[in-house]
Design a protein around this motif. Structure first.
Motif, PDB file in Angstrom:
ATOM      1  N   ILE A 181      50.982  26.333  22.166  1.00 48.29           N
ATOM      2  CA  ILE A 181      50.001  25.330  22.558  1.00 48.29           C
ATOM      3  C   ILE A 181      49.144  26.028  23.609  1.00 48.29           C
ATOM      4  O   ILE A 181      49.555  26.134  24.770  1.00 48.29           O
ATOM      5  N   PRO A 182      47.968  26.563  23.210  1.00 43.57           N
ATOM      6  CA  PRO A 182      47.279  27.509  24.086  1.00 43.57           C
ATOM      7  C   PRO A 182      46.771  26.903  25.387  1.00 43.57           C
ATOM      8  O   PRO A 182      46.799  27.561  26.421  1.00 43.57           O
ATOM      9  N   LEU A 209      50.777  40.411  25.993  1.00 44.02           N
ATOM     10  CA  LEU A 209      49.316  40.339  25.912  1.00 44.02           C
ATOM     11  C   LEU A 209      48.766  38.920  25.966  1.00 44.02           C
ATOM     12  O   LEU A 209      47.601  38.722  26.323  1.00 44.02           O
ATOM     13  N   ASP A 210      49.579  37.923  25.597  1.00 42.35           N
ATOM     14  CA  ASP A 210      49.031  36.556  25.657  1.00 42.35           C
ATOM     15  C   ASP A 210      49.027  36.006  27.078  1.00 42.35           C
ATOM     16  O   ASP A 210      48.452  34.957  27.340  1.00 42.35           O
ATOM     17  N   LYS A 211      49.698  36.754  27.999  1.00 41.41           N
ATOM     18  CA  LYS A 211      49.711  36.255  29.384  1.00 41.41           C
ATOM     19  C   LYS A 211      48.991  37.195  30.352  1.00 41.41           C
ATOM     20  O   LYS A 211      48.527  36.778  31.395  1.00 41.41           O
ATOM     21  N   GLU A 212      48.935  38.483  29.997  1.00 38.72           N
ATOM     22  CA  GLU A 212      48.390  39.461  30.928  1.00 38.72           C
ATOM     23  C   GLU A 212      47.215  40.234  30.316  1.00 38.72           C
ATOM     24  O   GLU A 212      47.132  40.383  29.103  1.00 38.72           O
ATOM     25  N   LYS A 218      46.789  45.860  32.348  1.00 40.26           N
ATOM     26  CA  LYS A 218      48.134  45.846  32.916  1.00 40.26           C
ATOM     27  C   LYS A 218      49.183  46.276  31.892  1.00 40.26           C
ATOM     28  O   LYS A 218      50.113  47.032  32.195  1.00 40.26           O
ATOM     29  N   VAL A 219      48.996  45.772  30.653  1.00 40.77           N
ATOM     30  CA  VAL A 219      49.921  46.144  29.581  1.00 40.77           C
ATOM     31  C   VAL A 219      49.829  47.650  29.320  1.00 40.77           C
ATOM     32  O   VAL A 219      50.846  48.334  29.160  1.00 40.77           O
TER      33      VAL A 219
END
Lengths: 521, 521
Positions: free
Chosen positions: A355-356, A250-253, A257-258
């Protein structure tokens, strides 16, 4: 050993040949059409010939390279590595940690079944040369658990910095290697709830703020909260790992999609997936809530509140948050119900530092920000030691820094800021202005060493002064002592400051006190 | 996982079974008497049954141990190890050295043929899991040469401290392991004769005097002097290694025994052996001669003086001795024509540091002096890099410390002197006198960390004061800060000195300055 192909091209060629070989074996086993097999064999032989024509695979010749997925650390890389590791070891020591070292390989049975099916495939095995079956360590956590169980250690606060081995597909440009450093800190022992976890978060916070890599967030979740959420939506234990893997993306997509993956690949019903989304995205969907409010409002959802595991997880995290406050952990800590982390063995709190936005002003070759993503993580694992000593119960929690990633970030930062990296600590170069002064240079550099000065001289009997001064400038050696005939007669030596190129004479019998003052010996 | 046999007994049992199996296979191959084979098989099965009865080899069970010949380094061993290595790294850095790291395994071809027939058998191979054939590094010298050749480095002064791997018969009580640390310093590059060697001897001298292990001797010889002596007595090149191996025993065995070996096993004639004895024992037979006199008088022997290699060796050693004087290397250096060292690749000066009498007052369990023997060695090897890059000529010389031996000596010394080894650097334990003071303890220990104080607190919410004080005493933590209800009301905290058990109150707002002064922060 010249070749028209680069090392990576050669490697690719070999990989292709190997794949073709595997394919041919399969075709033969499945009794496929002979003409097809012949065709495949011919294609493979052509590739092999290509290698042969390059003179690479001829007997007695070989390509000079490191094993696939490994690298040498040259002096510059080591200097960066040492500066990063020093920050970590200093912090661990400040917190009273001890260190241990374990063998680089373990009995194969020690590692067996500890890393799931996927991980198990990536373990390096040693050849059976008559004796025990051995495998290279895959991480430092399982050897630590084996150490505690074998030596009947009931409590220990230890750090361990060492390399581990995974036969993964390497992506060396992104810092993914088959041989890489891990840097672990763990607290083993029966203690009161959440106090060791609080110290782990404190250490994370201290190291990241000292590294000075810009804004970071420490995400925090609890295995029991995840268990509770999964139970409420009706997912069973067998789905735990695969559902976690999807949620963790979830932090990338985007959620859509998930959600699709959860339904199509993980076997959740659309209802269950939607429900799970409302839980794990609770923080994202309620951006104004603080840590405690997120937990309190999730407890307003009746099914979650009614789940004993979820409730216990929430209570433990709330306790941990009060301890963070007492420890003065910065407000980087952020409760994040979607944090899942892959590892099966976590039993309590889990955390991950990210490191966002990447480093300000530091871009890679493709113009992308450098340093985005996870740089450390950990959690509680109470069952691992018991896998080796069933009667021993040694609860543990810990954290691991993504050292190779941190190295890569700092190397990119140094490059962007054009920071010169010193690879030695030499303070003074002892040089000579004329010929036949070797014995004098040697005597002076010997004195300097005996006074504790970091000093060098070139290994030529009669070096040119210009070459010596250039060496000092290239290597960023701050001072040069120039021995000269005339000066020796006067009982002085010339002291040159490399940066300013200023020179002044120092009396030989005042050299020790002058250097002591100048270098703060 | 309890068993009636110790780990080492189990290991011995397994080794016996393996040997019996090998023997049986040989008997079968040589078509030996069937009754004999049957008897041997029965004996082996009996031993196997013994293992089975102990429940060791049942599926799913395994003995919790380190691989044969390896060990864990616990916190105490690591503390000793770090103190020894710090002396070495500090010295290397003082001399301007850089450090590198190479992969723990190399392509098998890189190691092939570098360690002679004997050494080659001891290399650990990795299993062929599809891909390259790999082997564990056997020393740090060959990887260094590979590094220089591969990266086209023409000059470098580097140290490397890391573990290497040899499938040797381990004798763990005498510090001989299959996985052990090496600590190497090398100077690569084309320089003027004997200057790098002089710095190597200087470093040897500095490290050994800092380690303070009593009287040591640095023996010095030259490969060309050995070549010359062997040529004069008529030994040929093929005998070089075996003759060296015999001569090298002279520091442990009487000449008569070495002479017998030279004649019976190495194939020298009695005349040649006697002649060789008169050369290699020249120092021993002329105890009143100094280093230069030994060389000068050997040059009085016409056949040696007429040998070009011997002459060159003598001249180089004489030059090295003058450099040692300029560098102020102590008079520990001793020319010793019998020093041979096993390794084939040396081409110039060779040296070895020994502690001839062992440590004063330190005996092992059998009453024998501890620490007798070689603790470091090295020499010039000009041909090794060329084995990887035939066109490159990168002459090298270096030295290697026998770290495991030094660890063992220092551990024995600590035990004899009852030196307590601290395994952490904690300066202050923050304790509480009553219940419900956890948040206060946390706040104070958090402050201490932020001031740079090495501090700990126990992970119990309400620990007993006595347990906390005991922890400080056991762990040699010099100070304890005791947080108490009454004291907090008064704005003070109690500071206890562990050794004297003295206590005094310190105002909370003066705590930082008090500690800063006390701990020299």
């Amino acid at each position: 050993m010249s070749a028209a192909l680069t090392d990576s091209q050669l490697e690719a060629l070999r990989d292709e040949i190997k794949q073709q070989g595997d394919e041919i074996r399969q075709l033969k086993e499945s009794k496929a059409d002979q003409a097809l097999i012949k065709e495949k064999v011919a294609a493979m032989l052509a590739k092999k010939k290509l290698l042969g024509e390059l003179g690479i695979e001829k007997p007695g010749k070989f390509v000079l390279k490191c094993p696939k997925g490994t690298r040498d650390y040259g002096a510059k890389a080591m200097a960066v590595r040492e500066s990063v590791l020093k920050i970590m070891t200093d912090t661990f020591k400040k917190h009273g940690a001890e260190t241990i070292e374990t063998p680089v390989f373990e009995l194969r049975d020690v590692l067996l079944g500890k890393y799931g099916e996927e991980g198990g495939k990536l373990v390096y095995d040693l050849q059976d040369q008559g004796g025990e079956l051995l495998s290279m360590r895959y991480d430092l956590t399982v050897p630590f658990a084996r150490y505690l169980a074998m030596n009947k250690v009931a409590a220990m606060k230890r750090y361990h910095i060492a390399r581990v081995y995974r036969r993964d597909q390497p992506v060396m440009t992104r810092g993914r290697y088959r041989e890489f450093y891990q840097c672990d800190f763990d607290i083993a022992g029966k203690y009161d709830s959440m106090i060791p976890e609080a110290e782990c978060l404190k250490i994370l916070d201290e190291v990241l703020s000292t590294l000075n890599l810009g804004q970071y967030v420490i995400k925090l979740n609890h295995r029991l909260m995840l268990d509770g959420m999964f139970a409420v939506i009706g997912a069973d234990d067998s789905q735990f790992k695969s559902v976690c893997a999807s949620v963790d993306k979830l932090d990338k997509e985007p959620w859509e999609k998930v959600e699709e993956e959860l339904i199509k690949e993980r076997g959740l019903s659309p209802d269950a997936a939607e429900r799970l989304g409302s839980f794990v995205r609770f923080r994202e969907l309620n951006p104004d809530l603080d840590n405690v409010a997120v937990l309190d409002q999730m407890m307003q959802i009746p099914e979650l509140a009614a789940n004993a595991k979820f409730k216990q997880g929430v209570e433990e995290i709330k306790l941990l948050l009060t301890y963070c406050e007492s420890f003065g952990v910065s407000n980087a800590v952020r409760v994040e119900p979607s944090l899942a982390r892959g590892l099966d063995y976590y039993t309590g709190a889990i955390y991950e530092a990210v490191i966002p936005n990447g480093l300000e002003g530091v871009k890679d070759e493709e113009g992308q920000p450098v340093g985005v993503g996870s740089v450390a993580g950990g959690g509680r694992y109470d069952g691992l030691v018991g896998m080796f000593a069933p009667k021993a119960s040694v609860p543990c929690c810990g954290l691991s820094f993504g050292i190779e990633r941190l190295f890569a970030i700092i190397e990119a930062k140094n490059a962007a800021e054009q920071t010169a990296v010193r690879t030695s600590t030499t303070q003074v170069l002892v040089a000579s202005a004329q010929k036949n002064l070797l014995a004098h240079r040697m005597r002076i550099v010997g004195d300097l060493w005996s006074w504790g000065v970091h000093a060098e001289m070139t290994y030529k009997a009669n070096p040119k002064l210009l070459n010596q001064l250039q060496y000092a400038e290239e290597r960023l050696i701050p001072f040069v002592l120039i021995v000269g005939e005339q000066e020796l007669k006067e009982g002085v030596v010339k002291l040159r400051t490399t940066e300013t190129r200023e020179e002044k004479n120092v009396k030989l019998d005042e050299l020790k006190s002058t250097l002591a003052q100048m270098l703060a010996l």
